[in-house]
Design a protein around this motif. Structure first.
Motif, PDB file in Angstrom:
ATOM      1  N   ALA A 194       5.982 -16.061  -7.765  1.00  0.00           N
ATOM      2  CA  ALA A 194       6.156 -16.300  -6.438  1.00  0.00           C
ATOM      3  C   ALA A 194       6.925 -15.335  -5.497  1.00  0.00           C
ATOM      4  O   ALA A 194       6.724 -15.422  -4.332  1.00  0.00           O
ATOM      5  CB  ALA A 194       6.552 -17.653  -6.174  1.00  0.00           C
ATOM      6  N   THR A 195       7.596 -14.393  -6.267  1.00  0.00           N
ATOM      7  CA  THR A 195       8.411 -13.351  -5.456  1.00  0.00           C
ATOM      8  C   THR A 195       7.606 -12.730  -4.494  1.00  0.00           C
ATOM      9  O   THR A 195       6.533 -12.196  -4.805  1.00  0.00           O
ATOM     10  CB  THR A 195       9.176 -12.369  -6.417  1.00  0.00           C
ATOM     11  N   ARG A 196       7.976 -12.539  -3.352  1.00  0.00           N
ATOM     12  CA  ARG A 196       7.103 -11.873  -2.266  1.00  0.00           C
ATOM     13  C   ARG A 196       7.710 -10.437  -2.478  1.00  0.00           C
ATOM     14  O   ARG A 196       8.818  -9.919  -2.216  1.00  0.00           O
ATOM     15  CB  ARG A 196       7.462 -12.311  -0.788  1.00  0.00           C
ATOM     16  N   VAL A 197       6.817  -9.449  -2.568  1.00  0.00           N
ATOM     17  CA  VAL A 197       7.040  -8.015  -2.907  1.00  0.00           C
ATOM     18  C   VAL A 197       7.011  -7.136  -1.657  1.00  0.00           C
ATOM     19  O   VAL A 197       5.919  -7.286  -1.087  1.00  0.00           O
ATOM     20  CB  VAL A 197       6.064  -7.232  -3.870  1.00  0.00           C
ATOM     21  N   CYS A 198       8.233  -6.907  -1.172  1.00  0.00           N
ATOM     22  CA  CYS A 198       8.217  -6.023   0.239  1.00  0.00           C
ATOM     23  C   CYS A 198       8.504  -4.494   0.063  1.00  0.00           C
ATOM     24  O   CYS A 198       9.691  -4.360  -0.172  1.00  0.00           O
ATOM     25  CB  CYS A 198       9.376  -6.535   0.944  1.00  0.00           C
ATOM     26  N   CYS A 199       7.725  -3.697  -0.164  1.00  0.00           N
ATOM     27  CA  CYS A 199       7.806  -2.244  -0.495  1.00  0.00           C
ATOM     28  C   CYS A 199       7.708  -1.652   1.026  1.00  0.00           C
ATOM     29  O   CYS A 199       7.489  -1.923   1.925  1.00  0.00           O
ATOM     30  CB  CYS A 199       6.446  -1.918  -1.359  1.00  0.00           C
ATOM     31  N   GLY A 200       7.626  -0.297   0.735  1.00  0.00           N
ATOM     32  CA  GLY A 200       8.157   0.884   1.919  1.00  0.00           C
ATOM     33  C   GLY A 200       7.053   1.163   2.376  1.00  0.00           C
ATOM     34  O   GLY A 200       7.247   1.781   3.606  1.00  0.00           O
ATOM     35  N   HIS A 201       5.922   1.036   1.784  1.00  0.00           N
ATOM     36  CA  HIS A 201       4.753   1.872   2.688  1.00  0.00           C
ATOM     37  C   HIS A 201       3.603   1.130   2.557  1.00  0.00           C
ATOM     38  O   HIS A 201       3.219   0.136   1.599  1.00  0.00           O
ATOM     39  CB  HIS A 201       4.616   3.152   1.917  1.00  0.00           C
ATOM     40  N   GLU A 202       2.621   1.148   3.585  1.00  0.00           N
ATOM     41  CA  GLU A 202       1.265   0.664   3.738  1.00  0.00           C
ATOM     42  C   GLU A 202       0.202   1.758   2.962  1.00  0.00           C
ATOM     43  O   GLU A 202      -0.390   2.546   3.671  1.00  0.00           O
ATOM     44  CB  GLU A 202       0.874   0.455   5.285  1.00  0.00           C
ATOM     45  N   TYR A 203       0.083   1.477   1.490  1.00  0.00           N
ATOM     46  CA  TYR A 203      -0.512   2.332   0.670  1.00  0.00           C
ATOM     47  C   TYR A 203      -1.564   1.448   0.196  1.00  0.00           C
ATOM     48  O   TYR A 203      -2.501   1.985  -0.614  1.00  0.00           O
ATOM     49  CB  TYR A 203       0.289   2.859  -0.428  1.00  0.00           C
TER      50      TYR A 203
END
Length: 256
Positions: A157-166
């Protein structure tokens, strides 16, 4: 906790996570303007978290510190991030103003890259993307694979918050690798709808990534079959690492 993605530069996201008491952590501010604009709407920074040294993730820090002198800045052990007030690495914890994050070392994109995990969120910079992973600018395939597998072990359930809109481009590649993946097909349709509406495709969940992201699916037979022909016969001694390396090379060369 309230999560917000602030668009920055061409395709970056600066993440803010605001606690019920109203204070927020700011993650990877590549430029100051979006954070300063959010402050005009009530954002009250408690700390800055930095995942790695690239300018599009740290470029706004000096201006933010001029606006908020004394704001703590948590960053990896890397002299290329001069604004850090506390250096952190594997198994360290960030505890600040009611926030708590574990630090996970995730070398691969850079040698000193870290991620912050807490409050059900994973701030992973340019290591894990939705449906992809970062380029190997300084690390090796073996180190990146190990980093991704440590992230993959976190709760689904961890929300993955990455650095780019790829995500949309990554989806096209993922479907080339695993065209029969029904979950990926549904996810790709949802991604297209969100982008058509001008909405972020992030955060995703780790469960979604495990179901759809080829870089987390090296052991899936369909993915292995797609990659085997791309691994030189003389390099098949360490099979999983070579498969991962072949996948990363394929992505580097891929054009939708």
């Amino acid at each position: 906790m309230h999560l917000k993605a602030l668009p920055a530069l061409s395709d970056n996201y600066i993440w803010t996570l605001t606690a019920p008491h109203g204070r927020a952590v700011v993650v990877d501010p590549g430029e100051a303007a979006p954070v300063l604009a959010a402050a005009e709407r009530g954002l009250q920074p408690a700390a800055i978290l930095l995942t790695h040294h690239h300018h599009d993730h740290i470029g706004g820090v000096p201006e933010l510190l001029r606006r908020w002198p004394g704001l703590p800045v948590y960053a990896p052990h890397d002299d290329r991030i001069p604004a850090a007030t506390r250096r952190v690495g594997q198994d360290d914890r960030v505890a600040c103003d009611g926030f708590g994050f574990e630090v996970i070392a995730v070398p691969g994109h850079t040698v000193s890259h870290i991620a912050f995990h807490g409050h059900g969120h994973l701030f992973c910079g340019d290591t894990l993307f939705s449906l992809g992973c970062g380029r190997l600018f300084e690390g090796t395939p073996a180190r990146m694979l190990d980093s991704l597998e440590r992230l993959a072990a976190l709760p689904g359930a961890t929300r993955v918050c990455c650095g780019h809109e790829y995500t949309r481009d990554n989806a096209a590649f993922a479907r080339a690798v695993e065209p029969g993946n029904r979950a990926l097909e549904r996810r790709s349709q949802d991604i297209q709808t969100m982008r058509d509406r001008g909405q972020p495709t992030l955060p995703s969940t780790l469960a979604d990534e495990l179901a759809c992201n080829p870089f987390l699916r090296i052991d899936v037979p369909e993915v292995r079959a797609a990659l085997t022909a791309r691994v030189p016969a003389e390099a098949r001694g360490h099979e999983r690492v070579e498969l991962f390396a072949a996948l990363r090379r394929w992505k580097d060369e891929f054009r939708a």
